[in-house]
Design an enzyme around this catalytic site. Sequence first.
Site, PDB file in Angstrom:
ATOM      1  N   ASP A 184       0.869  -1.179   0.000  1.00 30.06           N
ATOM      2  CA  ASP A 184       0.000   0.000   0.000  1.00 30.06           C
ATOM      3  C   ASP A 184       0.905   1.228   0.000  1.00 30.06           C
ATOM      4  OD1 ASP A 184      -1.960   1.854   0.364  1.00 30.06           O
ATOM      5  OD2 ASP A 184      -2.595   1.143   2.336  1.00 30.06           O
ATOM      6  N   SER A 185       1.582   1.435  -1.119  1.00 26.34           N
ATOM      7  CA  SER A 185       2.668   2.421  -1.149  1.00 26.34           C
ATOM      8  C   SER A 185       2.246   3.708  -1.842  1.00 26.34           C
ATOM      9  CB  SER A 185       3.837   1.828  -1.934  1.00 26.34           C
ATOM     10  OG  SER A 185       3.432   1.618  -3.272  1.00 26.34           O
ATOM     11  N   THR A 186       3.135   4.708  -1.736  1.00 27.50           N
ATOM     12  CA  THR A 186       3.000   5.898  -2.567  1.00 27.50           C
ATOM     13  C   THR A 186       3.460   5.530  -3.983  1.00 27.50           C
ATOM     14  OG1 THR A 186       5.151   6.474  -1.634  1.00 27.50           O
ATOM     15  CG2 THR A 186       3.277   7.643  -0.759  1.00 27.50           C
TER      16      THR A 186
HETATM   17  N1  SAM Z   1      -3.548   4.648  -0.940  1.00 24.58           N
HETATM   18  C1  SAM Z   1      -2.436   5.456  -1.180  1.00 24.58           C
HETATM   19  C2  SAM Z   1      -2.169   5.797  -2.610  1.00 24.58           C
HETATM   20  O1  SAM Z   1      -1.941   4.950  -3.439  1.00 24.58           O
HETATM   21  O2  SAM Z   1      -2.210   6.999  -2.892  1.00 24.58           O
HETATM   22  C3  SAM Z   1      -1.229   5.025  -0.429  1.00 24.58           C
HETATM   23  C4  SAM Z   1      -1.461   5.449   0.965  1.00 24.58           C
HETATM   24  S1  SAM Z   1      -0.318   5.206   2.202  1.00 24.58           S
HETATM   25  C5  SAM Z   1      -0.457   6.803   2.981  1.00 24.58           C
HETATM   26  C6  SAM Z   1       1.298   5.209   1.443  1.00 24.58           C
HETATM   27  C7  SAM Z   1       2.398   5.180   2.490  1.00 24.58           C
HETATM   28  O3  SAM Z   1       3.536   4.507   1.980  1.00 24.58           O
HETATM   29  C8  SAM Z   1       2.886   6.555   2.943  1.00 24.58           C
HETATM   30  O4  SAM Z   1       2.503   6.798   4.256  1.00 24.58           O
HETATM   31  C9  SAM Z   1       4.408   6.491   2.790  1.00 24.58           C
HETATM   32  O5  SAM Z   1       5.104   7.115   3.834  1.00 24.58           O
HETATM   33  C10 SAM Z   1       4.622   4.986   2.746  1.00 24.58           C
HETATM   34  N2  SAM Z   1       5.888   4.592   2.091  1.00 24.58           N
HETATM   35  C11 SAM Z   1       6.447   5.139   0.991  1.00 24.58           C
HETATM   36  N3  SAM Z   1       7.604   4.522   0.727  1.00 24.58           N
HETATM   37  C12 SAM Z   1       7.783   3.566   1.654  1.00 24.58           C
HETATM   38  C13 SAM Z   1       8.790   2.605   1.908  1.00 24.58           C
HETATM   39  N4  SAM Z   1       9.863   2.523   1.122  1.00 24.58           N
HETATM   40  N5  SAM Z   1       8.639   1.758   2.967  1.00 24.58           N
HETATM   41  C14 SAM Z   1       7.543   1.848   3.761  1.00 24.58           C
HETATM   42  N6  SAM Z   1       6.559   2.755   3.587  1.00 24.58           N
HETATM   43  C15 SAM Z   1       6.677   3.598   2.549  1.00 24.58           C
END
Ligand code: SAM
Length: 283
Positions: free
Chosen positions: A155-157
């Site tokens: 569920d990443s960015t």
């Molecule tokens: N539903 C959302 C979208 O597709 O727009 C994703 C939501 S969720 C908030 C995404 C999360 O992934 C963020 O809080 C971000 O900090 C986290 N994230 C990004 N890169 C990451 C990594 N390498 N490891 C763990 N978390 C990560």
Amino acid sequence: MELWFTEKHTEDVKFSIQVDRQLYSSQSDFQRIDIFLSKEFGRFLTLDGYMMLTEKDEFIYHEMMVHVPMAVHPCVKKALVIGGGDGGTVRELARYQSIEHIDLVEIDEEVVSACRQYLQQTACGFDDERVHIYYEDGLKFVRRYENVYDLILVDSTDPFGPGEGLFTKEFYGNCYKALRADGIMVNQHESPFYPNDATAMQRAHKRIVESFPISRVYQAHIPTYPSGHWLFGFASKKYRPLEDQDIVRWKSMGIRTKYYNEQLHQGAFALPNYVEEMLEKVE
Ligand code: SAM
């Protein structure tokens, strides 16, 4: 006076939401975090100016990420969520009594604390005692595990900034290794519509196909994401998303959903021709 949040979906397309007020704004070690209040979409979270979720349509994304694999895998006991710092994905997972343990690996602790303060609708997922949160890079976390998880949800960015590593061949290979012999991985798979998103989607698909024996793509309509047409990847070692969907078992759990249902599960894998062609090109 009018206040608007605007996200550029392409150089020539902008998406805007009128904002009542800004509830939170901070620059963390990883990204800029903003939470706004709006009349149409309720509260919404953006990271580096990109829409992550709104209270009004987050149910679509989180239900489709969780219930599709949960209706296929017969017995998920241990699940891993990578990213997902808003809590929506763990909220949906925690509805399954059969799950014993949920790990969540979020790189940015500030996202979790901001959501706990301002986005209880999703952050309530963190309150379940089976949820264990690790603040580290998911790419590094997953390297350490072998044959541990039944389900991994990515569920990443998007594939730039901190999320970049979560779209690499190395990462998908390590997810494969961290899964048990019948494990499933679902990832947010970007959009097929605008060329830049489509290229990222094809690149991710190619790498997943190279890493897993079974790899299918499904879709959902998410109004606040670029073009509103969003894809998810279903990658698996053993189970097939359509043939192994167990409707009787899933219905017996009595989980009430707003978007997901058993017919939609099947229909979501029926993709438009232009999307099928894009996927075939890299398979
Ligand atoms: N539903 C959302 C979208 O597709 O727009 C994703 C939501 S969720 C908030 C995404 C999360 O992934 C963020 O809080 C971000 O900090 C986290 N994230 C990004 N890169 C990451 C990594 N390498 N490891 C763990 N978390 C990560």
